[in-house]
Structures are given as C-alpha cells and as structure tokens.
Design a protein around this motif. Structure first.
Motif, mmCIF file in Angstrom:
data_model
loop_
_atom_site.group_PDB
_atom_site.id
_atom_site.type_symbol
_atom_site.label_atom_id
_atom_site.label_comp_id
_atom_site.label_asym_id
_atom_site.label_seq_id
_atom_site.Cartn_x
_atom_site.Cartn_y
_atom_site.Cartn_z
ATOM 1 N N GLY A 100 -6.005 1.888 -3.162
ATOM 2 C CA GLY A 100 -7.225 1.313 -2.888
ATOM 3 C C GLY A 100 -7.652 1.288 -1.673
ATOM 4 O O GLY A 100 -7.461 1.950 -0.732
ATOM 5 N N SER A 113 -0.108 1.033 -3.687
ATOM 6 C CA SER A 113 -1.610 0.942 -3.886
ATOM 7 C C SER A 113 -2.176 2.293 -3.134
ATOM 8 O O SER A 113 -2.013 2.478 -2.156
ATOM 9 N N GLU A 132 5.412 5.090 -3.787
ATOM 10 C CA GLU A 132 4.667 4.011 -4.627
ATOM 11 C C GLU A 132 3.607 3.320 -3.639
ATOM 12 O O GLU A 132 3.146 3.994 -2.687
ATOM 13 N N THR A 174 0.886 -1.228 -0.011
ATOM 14 C CA THR A 174 -0.120 0.020 0.053
ATOM 15 C C THR A 174 0.800 1.234 -0.134
ATOM 16 O O THR A 174 2.044 1.508 0.544
ATOM 17 N N ARG A 175 0.157 2.430 -0.578
ATOM 18 C CA ARG A 175 0.990 3.703 -0.418
ATOM 19 C C ARG A 175 1.063 4.134 0.999
ATOM 20 O O ARG A 175 2.210 4.553 1.150
ATOM 21 N N HIS A 193 -5.325 0.501 1.141
ATOM 22 C CA HIS A 193 -4.575 1.771 1.628
ATOM 23 C C HIS A 193 -5.641 2.450 2.558
ATOM 24 O O HIS A 193 -5.029 2.824 3.791
ATOM 25 N N SER A 239 -7.150 -7.432 -3.519
ATOM 26 C CA SER A 239 -5.871 -8.253 -3.301
ATOM 27 C C SER A 239 -6.153 -9.499 -2.619
ATOM 28 O O SER A 239 -4.964 -10.405 -2.283
#
Lengths: 215, 215
Positions: free
Chosen positions: A57, A55, A53, A42-43, A60, A203
């Motif tokens: 979604g 994700s 960097e 995740t971000r 996160h 995920s």
C-alpha cells in the motif's frame, strides 16, 4: 544537477528522530526499533532483505522512493557506527561486508580516515567538511544522479538550515519518545521554503513530503 | 460519568500550541492566527460567527465535535486573558459580554475571584485547585454532560500527565513555529494509554484523535 533527497526519515509524534542512549546494538537508543516498524511491514523492506512478503500500500510506495535514481549518500558519524568507532582503525560500518548503499557514501567525521571499498559497490569516504562542501563532493561522485542525505537527525537539520535539501520525506509515527534528538529544532518558518504534503495511512503513520519551492 | 474532552487543539509541526510573546491582542504570540486558519475556513466556524459559508469536508466534521454534549469547560488563566488580567478587578474575559461557551467555565488561577455571570449562559468560576479537584467541580456543574478542556498548552499537558483526559482531538498544521510552548513535553509513552488515529485532509492539516484505552 542532482537533487539532495531525504527518505524514510522517521520521527515520533513529539519530533524525535532518535532516542536517548545510542550505543552498540542500540543505534536509536531507548527508541529501539519502534521508529521503523511501519517500514519493516512493507514489501519494500522484505525485498531488500531477500523476501517477497509485506504490504504494497501507501507505506510501501513511499518507502520504495528511497533508492530510485540515487548515485551517492551523505551520512553523519552517528549513523556510520556507535559512539567511539573512530577509535577502532579496522571499523567498517554497521552493515557487514556488503552494505545496502551500492554507491559512494560520504561519512562526515571530525577524524577522517582513508576510504574503504566494500562489496556490492559501496565505498565509504570520510571527510570533515561543511554541508555545502560535502554536497559538492557527493554530487561529483553521483554522476548526474541524485544524492541521498541519510541522517542522523542533526545532519539533516544542518543541511536543512543551509537550504540544501531539495526533497524530504519524513514519516511521523504515533508514539511519544519523550527524549532524544529533535528534528525540528532551530528551523522556524521552514514551511516558507517548501510545499508540504501530509498523507496519513491506515497503518497509523503520516507521511510528510517537503518539496523545495525554488532552488 | 461525563468524559473529559479536548477539541480543535492546534499545534505546529514542531509541536508548539502557542508561540512566544503572548500579549493583549496576541493571544498566541508570534504564531498570530496561523494556527487556526484551517478552522476559520470551515462551515463550523462561519456558523459560530453568524455566517453560512465555509467548507463542509473533513475539517468541518472534526471541528464541529467541539460543542456536542458539553456541559462545562475548564481553562487556564492564560486562555481567559492576557498576562496581568488578574490585576484588573473588572476584567471579564477575552470574549465580550456573550462568550461562546454557554456553560459554566472553570478558570484555573492562583488568584481566584468571585464568579461572573455573563450573557448567554456562560458563568466564569475561578479556582486554585489540582487537575483532579477541578475536574470534579466541573463534572458536578456539567449535569451529566461531558467537560471540555479548553487549554492552553500547559493545562492540557497537566491533565494528560495525570491521566484525566478521555478524548483528545489535536490538529497538526504544516508550519514550524520554532519557539513557544510545546504540547508534548514530559509525556513519554502517552500512546500506551490511548488508541491514536491520524487523518490528513486536503487542506494540509492532520487530525490526531486520542481515545483512552481504559479508564
């Protein structure tokens, strides 16, 4: 009064929050890092370790609840360090000189020691106290903000059993650890005290949120 | 060759597929009917008992996979009847004269008895055999269609442990039974053999599907 919250606490499909054989370098035993792969993607995680960097979604969004409005953390001895850390008077936790808490942290141990002030606003306090007493101390230190219950497994179970947890975010991942420490033992009918939501994400993990019905 | 499939098998959040204290009138022990409330709310269930109400969302879609393309069922003694049914030579199962299977049903028991032909196409066969032997018998009877593994918990666990299950649909509901029989015991690393999907639905349950990677 600040709430007591659990975040990003991850269990296997068979309910284990940690594997067997915890040791230095293996804080989750035979589970390794697998319990947290969902979070590393995740971000939220990338930002915490200085990157941009990852994700953005649902995983996160859930993960990022972790630090919002938190004024103190409570953790068990097994999260602070590997078995035997109590025998090392110079031990200062598993996170280096600038731990990622940035608040007072209350470490439950049967062998308390003097508080340790770290860089970045984290101060470790050590106490041998009941869940209710520990929460009272942490709430005082949190200055009106919420208190996070950081684990490990048996600490969360103890606070749940005493009805002290206001909000809990558990992440269930599709692996079977087979052995370790189970989160749900001894918590029959826990659902009566909480509104429970389940949200599975692309995920492959399922986010379970427990919101206390009344307090 | 027909696949071996598990459908609508429901467990609590803490992994119990049945509660403690199974008895006549309480096939799931202290769990009562709670494990299956999600299913009773579906159109699938209403149609099976002769009605036309119920939801037609995701829960219905998952539930309705149960009967499609099934040519035989395998079940354990504990599903066929309450503890002690083996002592009643006239016992014909828990479903009345027209059981809802409408295929050959293979009942695993250490005390086999002659087969019983029921109304509606169901015939109960009784055998004391290994999972692989039982599956072979059921596949012969299924005439090219799939075989359903109907439970209970320990039967499913045994067939999983031997790598015989091709497709499994498990439903996890947000209650903690605390005691009973756990589905996941002794199945460490089961995820290596299956592609696993998780889908949570607005009713609060999470559908987990396991599709064998290779066979």
């Amino acid at each position: 009064m600040g709430r007591l919250r659990v975040h990003n606490f991850t269990i296997s499909l068979d309910g284990f929050g940690t594997g067997e054989g915890q040791a230095p370098g293996a804080p989750f035993g035979h589970a390794g890092e697998r319990l947290h792969d969902w979070m590393f993607a995740t971000r939220y995680w990338h930002e915490m370790v200085g990157g941009d960097e990852g994700s953005v979604g649902a995983d996160h969004a859930f993960a990022a609840m972790h630090g919002r409005g938190i004024g103190a953390e409570i953790m068990g001895a097994g999260k602070f360090g590997p078995p035997g850390w109590q025998d090392d008077p110079g031990y200062k936790g598993a996170w280096g000189s600038n731990p990622p808490f940035h608040t007072p942290v209350f470490v439950l141990t049967h062998r308390p020691r003097p508080s340790i002030e770290m860089e970045g606003g984290t101060t470790f306090h050590f106490l041998d106290a009941s869940p209710a007493q520990t929460l009272e101390r942490a709430r005082e230190a949190a200055g009106g903000l919420d208190v996070r219950l950081g684990g490990g497994v048996s600490v969360i179970r103890d606070f749940l059993a005493e009805g002290l947890v206001d909000l809990m975010h558990v992440v269930q991942i599709p692996i079977l650890l087979g052995r370790g420490v189970r989160l749900w033992d001894g918590l029959e009918s826990l659902e009566e005290a909480y509104a429970i939501e389940a949200v599975s994400t692309p995920s492959g993990v399922t986010h379970l949120t427990f919101t206390a019905r009344t307090r």
